[in-house]
Design an enzyme around this catalytic site. Structure first.
Site, PDB file in Angstrom:
ATOM      1  N   ASN A 206     -77.679 -72.123 -64.069  1.00  0.00           N
ATOM      2  CA  ASN A 206     -77.004 -70.730 -63.790  1.00  0.00           C
ATOM      3  C   ASN A 206     -78.085 -69.778 -63.914  1.00  0.00           C
ATOM      4  O   ASN A 206     -78.595 -68.963 -64.821  1.00  0.00           O
ATOM      5  CB  ASN A 206     -76.213 -70.471 -64.938  1.00  0.00           C
ATOM      6  CG  ASN A 206     -75.453 -69.150 -64.466  1.00  0.00           C
ATOM      7  OD1 ASN A 206     -75.907 -68.490 -63.750  1.00  0.00           O
ATOM      8  ND2 ASN A 206     -74.573 -68.786 -65.296  1.00  0.00           N
ATOM      9  N   PHE A 207     -78.863 -69.643 -62.604  1.00  0.00           N
ATOM     10  CA  PHE A 207     -79.977 -68.506 -62.567  1.00  0.00           C
ATOM     11  C   PHE A 207     -79.215 -67.300 -62.010  1.00  0.00           C
ATOM     12  O   PHE A 207     -79.992 -66.693 -61.233  1.00  0.00           O
ATOM     13  CB  PHE A 207     -80.960 -69.115 -61.501  1.00  0.00           C
ATOM     14  CG  PHE A 207     -82.089 -70.198 -62.205  1.00  0.00           C
ATOM     15  CD1 PHE A 207     -81.785 -70.420 -63.741  1.00  0.00           C
ATOM     16  CD2 PHE A 207     -82.494 -70.964 -61.484  1.00  0.00           C
ATOM     17  CE1 PHE A 207     -82.763 -71.213 -63.975  1.00  0.00           C
ATOM     18  CE2 PHE A 207     -83.416 -72.178 -61.951  1.00  0.00           C
ATOM     19  CZ  PHE A 207     -83.294 -72.270 -63.289  1.00  0.00           C
TER      20      PHE A 207
ATOM     21  N   CYS B 142     -76.375 -65.354 -63.050  1.00  0.00           N
ATOM     22  CA  CYS B 142     -75.414 -64.254 -63.835  1.00  0.00           C
ATOM     23  C   CYS B 142     -76.049 -62.826 -63.742  1.00  0.00           C
ATOM     24  O   CYS B 142     -77.190 -62.600 -64.212  1.00  0.00           O
ATOM     25  CB  CYS B 142     -75.066 -64.686 -65.283  1.00  0.00           C
ATOM     26  SG  CYS B 142     -73.955 -63.505 -65.937  1.00  0.00           S
TER      27      CYS B 142
ATOM     28  N   CYS C 241     -49.236 -55.474 -26.144  1.00  0.00           N
ATOM     29  CA  CYS C 241     -49.531 -54.249 -26.756  1.00  0.00           C
ATOM     30  C   CYS C 241     -48.256 -53.403 -27.512  1.00  0.00           C
ATOM     31  O   CYS C 241     -47.362 -53.024 -26.545  1.00  0.00           O
ATOM     32  CB  CYS C 241     -49.878 -53.399 -25.602  1.00  0.00           C
ATOM     33  SG  CYS C 241     -50.630 -51.592 -26.092  1.00  0.00           S
TER      34      CYS C 241
ATOM     35  N   CYS D 279     -50.223 -48.497 -30.204  1.00  0.00           N
ATOM     36  CA  CYS D 279     -50.339 -47.760 -31.556  1.00  0.00           C
ATOM     37  C   CYS D 279     -51.773 -46.781 -31.242  1.00  0.00           C
ATOM     38  O   CYS D 279     -51.927 -45.804 -31.824  1.00  0.00           O
ATOM     39  CB  CYS D 279     -50.963 -48.772 -32.661  1.00  0.00           C
ATOM     40  SG  CYS D 279     -52.370 -49.687 -32.255  1.00  0.00           S
TER      41      CYS D 279
ATOM     42  N   CYS E 287     -67.092 -50.785 -20.595  1.00  0.00           N
ATOM     43  CA  CYS E 287     -67.063 -51.989 -21.821  1.00  0.00           C
ATOM     44  C   CYS E 287     -68.301 -52.590 -22.057  1.00  0.00           C
ATOM     45  O   CYS E 287     -68.716 -53.050 -21.154  1.00  0.00           O
ATOM     46  CB  CYS E 287     -65.920 -52.880 -21.643  1.00  0.00           C
ATOM     47  SG  CYS E 287     -65.707 -54.022 -22.978  1.00  0.00           S
TER      48      CYS E 287
ATOM     49  N   CYS F  29     -57.033 -53.523 -33.602  1.00  0.00           N
ATOM     50  CA  CYS F  29     -56.019 -53.747 -32.994  1.00  0.00           C
ATOM     51  C   CYS F  29     -55.107 -54.661 -34.071  1.00  0.00           C
ATOM     52  O   CYS F  29     -55.597 -55.490 -34.467  1.00  0.00           O
ATOM     53  CB  CYS F  29     -56.077 -54.716 -31.612  1.00  0.00           C
ATOM     54  SG  CYS F  29     -54.306 -55.074 -31.175  1.00  0.00           S
TER      55      CYS F  29
END
Ligand SMILES: Cc1cc2nc3c(=O)[nH]c(=O)nc-3n(C[C@H](O)[C@H](O)[C@H](O)COP(=O)(O)OP(=O)(O)OC[C@H]3O[C@@H](n4cnc5c(N)ncnc54)[C@H](O)[C@@H]3O)c2cc1C
Ligand SMILES: Cc1cc2nc3c(=O)[nH]c(=O)nc-3n(C[C@H](O)[C@H](O)[C@H](O)COP(=O)(O)O)c2cc1C
Ligand code: SF4
Lengths: 424, 455
Positions: free
Chosen positions: A134-135, A137, A345, A348, A382, A392
């Protein structure tokens, strides 16, 4: 059904789902319940030198999404708060009772050769299948010169790994901290030290939220707080990238990787495996839902493998690595354009305002007689950034359609617009 | 079976219009609806919904799998507890079962998770290419199942799974029991009942023999002799009588007889239709009957019950369906006299108003009449004693008119088990019958296998 069994760094397990070193693997009681539920292996909660660590009360806090969905957990717990002797006794018994499961022991002792020399034989005597260093924490322990304080210095990583290989015959897995700038440096150091594998990620330094009445961050201990380590679904993208970075680094080629960080479903696991992981570890998802989730993960993974004709995990492990590259090698001539399906669609307007205000003004909004609006992509504008698709709320309503530009593959190193292009 | 109504006209609507009116009452969820709905599940532990499901389906797990886009896994979870999960998803009164218990079904939240609809979604979209369960190695044991209704089929499947050979004896031409012949047509549409049976039989080791009637050409004694165990899933096939003179006049018949025809009809426009009809009763069968008549085009549908709304067997949800279909509910009135025209056909009914006096139902002395061209009785099904006429069967202990069983579905005769509506245990619901069949199969299996070990 597909075979989920694995052999990872010489350690056999009936499936790749292991519990990460953390509260779910704190003691025999939890681990036995986990094995009963079907987990393929566990990494025992990190052991340290006696006297055992002492924990504070109030330890976790969370970052929530809508409707109290937990995106991530932050914790300020230390390593095991039980004595070495009790832990070793329980590990010995559990391994004896569950010989087919992987049992790895996580370790963290001071950066002194004698400390490691002392503890390693004791661990080996339990019959455990491997050790994990465990190097990682990030809270509490580094203040004492352990955990991330070691993991952040490649020389220390290499040195301690070497000691472990010298004083212990078990496979050594080095668990890496993500609180660094380039994960490859840590992985290379572990590799140089002779590590049999790396596992990643440990938790990420974090503060999840602040109590604005009391002006103190969470979790609150008295009237104070401290930074903790972040984990759970929210860290998955960070972990996936770090796994991929190591998987495609020629310097660590072939080094087994155990993927950790935000895994909660079979799909998450499959993604880590596709990016090169040979096993995965889970902590937060189990802490939120209990051990039973492993059944759904095993079932989903096996079915997906069946559908794709993968008989074993090796059959697709790493398949996404070769498609992960540096930016400069991407095809500059590739082009995709958004297409909004008018049938699905719901009107919204989110795609429109996102593109209009923050992207390329490529979604036209046309008012209709009934007061609603019709949204349509202006193809010339686009750039194929995916933002509209991301915002969406309806799945599959906006599709990014690949365009046939008729142009050949060309990357930035070859592009005439690049003043520093490589001579051809 | 609808002969007593032959003098009545046929519906005015065209066959295709009628077919449309009898399509799915609750249309299936779309993929998006399923995604949104499955994400609402809190994945409770020791979930109340599981407790409330008579067949003990692991609901949070299957919904979690839908959310995980693992539809086959979801379907398998459901089917491993309830092999008729597809029809249960459509016919279960979820408002008094799983969804009633959902922790989101409280005043602070808007609605329970739509468990039944999600169950249907998983099963409709799993698209298994082969039967999802494998049989254990053959045990050499043979078991007779009488009745191919939900109880019998569920028992047969579980027995086959454990490696036994099963022969199902069924009196009717088609398997499925009331799924085929009784459920409202708009709840279980097209040939779903038959498709589900075909799927179930896909496990192998189950043979169905039609035209075989216990108490007719079949005796319990011979079954016990020839088979290692016997399961009875006979259902309730007798019709209760109102106990009035003229009960057999043209125009009056049991609701179940009409529904049976209605479910089998290819062309609904050929069914006899009463413009004004009366349904006597207040259970779900009464509601089904009234709603189906209304949908066929009846102008005036009145449902009459001798007690009050609160006592009705039909759930609030069912009553709401009735109201939405222009069915008028009358309470506190008891059939008194069948009114006939000169030709001796039903023209209406006289009712006596009732009231509760000191806890007992009694007449107030008032009466009223309702005009009707047809009267349907839906006052509950009775046990058909003819099935247990042979000497061995006659020994079976009863509880009321039904067969007595213990928690392991054992009858008073060794080696003979029973389940579903023909027993006194639990509610008369499809899902309950499935559970009984499953429990009986497990008990039979345990019994036969301990015998093997002991031998
Ligand atoms: C009109 C109606 C509507 C209903 N609607 C619903 C609903 O919406 N939801 C719900 O959960 N439940 C509903 N129920 C109840 C549900 O249909 C039953 O609880 C369920 O079918 C019971 O299953 P079973 O296997 O016990 O009996 P059944 O389904 O009745 O099957 C019994 C089978 O045994 C056969 N059989 C009978 N006697 C013999 C014999 N002597 N020899 C050989 N074979 C024999 C029969 O032909 C039949 O195939 C409804 C019931 C009715 C009558
Ligand atoms: C409460 C808590 C305690 C933890 N303790 C340890 C530990 O003792 N040793 C260790 O190596 N990692 C520890 N971790 C980190 C986990 O093992 C794991 O690396 C991390 O949570 C990321 O995985 P996840 O997103 O599945 O939770 C702990 C995590 C949590 C939440
Ligand atoms: S989960 Fe709740 S009850 Fe359990 S230790 Fe933590 S605070 Fe206490």
């Amino acid at each position: 059904m597909a075979d989920l069994s694995i052999e990872f760094a010489g350690i056999k397990a009936p499936n790749p789902f292991w519990l990460a070193s953390a509260p779910p693997t704190d003691k025999a009681y939890n681990v036995v319940r986990a094995f009963e539920a079907g987990w393929g292996g566990v990494v025992w909660k990190t052991l340290g030198e006696d006297p055992a660590a002492v924990n504070v009360s109030s330890r976790y806090s969370a970052h929530y999404g809508a409707n109290r969905v937990v995106q991530g957990i932050n914790n300020i717990e230390l390593i095991t708060d039980r004595s070495l002797e009790i832990n070793l006794r329980e590990i010995t018994q559990v391994k004896r009772d569950w010989p087919d499961r992987a049992l790895i022991v996580s370790l963290m002792v001071p950066c002194e050769e004698n400390a490691w020399k002392f503890i390693l034989p004791l661990v080996e005597a339990t019959g455990a299948d491997g050790i994990e260093l465990n190097f990682g924490c990030p809270h509490g322990m580094p203040e004492r010169g352990m955990g991330a304080a070691v993991g952040q210095v490649p020389e220390y990583v290499e040195m301690v790994t070497r000691w472990c290989k010298a004083y212990c015959s078990l496979p050594v897995i080095v668990k890496l901290t993500p609180n660094i700038t380039d994960i490859r440096q840590s992985a290379r150091a572990a590799h140089r030290g002779g590590a049999d594998a790396v596992s990643l990620i440990n938790t990420i330094n974090s503060i999840t939220s602040v109590d604005l009445e009391r002006m103190v961050a969470h979790p609150i201990v008295g009237d104070q707080s401290t930074h903790g380590g972040y984990c759970g679904s929210a860290v998955k993208p960070i972990a996936l990238n770090m796994v991929a970075e190591i998987a495609r680094d020629p310097a660590t080629h072939g080094l087994p990787i155990c993927g950790i960080g935000g895994i909660g479903s079979w799909r998450d696991a499959a993604e880590f495996i596709a990016l090169g992981s040979g096993a995965v570890q889970v902590c937060t998802a189990a802490m939120l839902h209990g051990f039973r989730i492993v059944e759904d993960m095993k079932d989903g993974l096996a079915r997906w493998m069946d559908q794709h004709g993968h008989r074993s995990l090796e059959a697709f492990r790493g398949q996404a690595v070769e498609h992960t590259t540096d930016w400069k090698y991407l095809d500059i001539n590739y082009k995709s354009i958004a297409h909004i399906d008018p049938q699905t669609c719901i009107g919204c307007g989110r795609c429109h305002i996102a593109c209009e205000d923050t992207s390329h003004q490529a979604i036209a909004s046309t008012p209709a007689a009934d007061g609603t609006h019709v949204y349509q992509v202006i193809e010339e504008e686009c750039v194929g950034c995916n933002l509209c698709q991301i915002t969406c709320p309806v799945q599959d309503c906006i599709e990014m359609v690949a365009q046939d530009t008729g142009k050949p593959y060309l990357n930035w190193t070859q592009d005439p617009r690049n003043p520093y292009r490589e001579a051809s | 079976m609808t002969d007593p109504l032959n003098h009545l006209p046929r519906p005015q609507a065209r066959a295709d219009q009628l077919a449309e009116r009898f399509s799915d009452l609750a249309p299936p969820l779309t993929a998006r609806q399923a995604a949104v709905e499955s994400a609402r599940c809190l994945y409770c532990y020791d979930a109340p919904c599981i407790n409330a499901c008579p067949s003990e389906i692991d609901i949070p797990s299957f919904i979690h799998r839908i959310s995980d886009e693992n539809l086959q896994g979801a379907a398998q979870r459901i089917l491993s507890a309830n092999i008729l999960g597809g029809s249960c998803a459509r016919v279960c009164p979820t408002e008094i079962l799983c969804q009633q218990a959902c922790v989101r079904n409280n005043a602070q939240e808007c609605a329970p998770v739509l468990i039944g609809q999600l169950q249907r979604y998983a099963l409709d979209n799993a698209h298994f290419t082969e039967h999802p369960f494998r049989r254990s190695p053959a045990t050499g044991k043979r078991i007779a199942v009488v009745g191919a209704g939900p109880a019998g089929l569920s028992c047969a499947h579980r027995l086959a799974l454990h490696g036994h050979e099963v022969v199902v004896f069924e009196a009717s031409d088609k398997p499925g029991g009331l799924n085929e012949y009784g459920i409202a047509r708009y709840k279980l549409v097209d040939d779903y009942a038959q498709r589900e049976v075909a799927f179930l039989l896909g496990i192998g080791g189950i043979e169905i023999r039609h035209g075989q009637r216990l108490g007719g050409n079949l005796s319990l004694a011979s079954l016990r002799e020839q088979y290692d165990a016997v399961f009875l899933g006979l259902g309730l096939n007798a019709v209760r009588a109102l106990g009035l003179p003229d009960e057999h006049a043209p125009g009056l018949l049991p609701a179940t007889h009409y529904i049976r025809e209605l479910r089998q009809a290819d062309d609904l426009s050929q069914l006899p239709l009463a413009d004004r009809c009366l349904v006597i009763g207040a259970g779900n069968t009464a509601i089904d009957m009234a709603v189906q008549m209304s949908r066929l085009g009846a102008r005036d549908v009145n449902l009459v019950y001798r007690r009050g709304h609160a006592d009705m067997g039909a759930t609030d949800h069912e009553q709401a369906i009735a109201k939405a279909n222009q069915v008028r509910l009358h309470t506190w009135a008891r059939p008194d006299t069948v009114l006939l025209n000169e030709a001796g056909q039903v023209r209406g009914m006289r009712f006596a108003r009732t009231t509760l006096a000191e806890g007992r139902l009694s007449d107030t002395g008032e009466t009223f009449e309702l005009a009707a061209d047809a009267i349907f009785k839906a006052i509950g099904q009775g046990f058909d004693d003819a099935s247990l006429a042979d000497p061995a069967a006659a020994q079976l202990a009863r509880e009321g008119e039904r067969i007595r069983v213990d928690a392991h579905m054992r009858t008073s005769l060794p080696g003979v088990y029973a389940g579903g509506d023909c027993t006194a245990l639990g509610q008369d619901l499809t899902v309950q019958a499935v559970q009984h069949g499953k429990l009986a199969a497990e008990a039979i299996h345990a019994q036969l296998m301990t015998n093997v070990e002991a031998a």
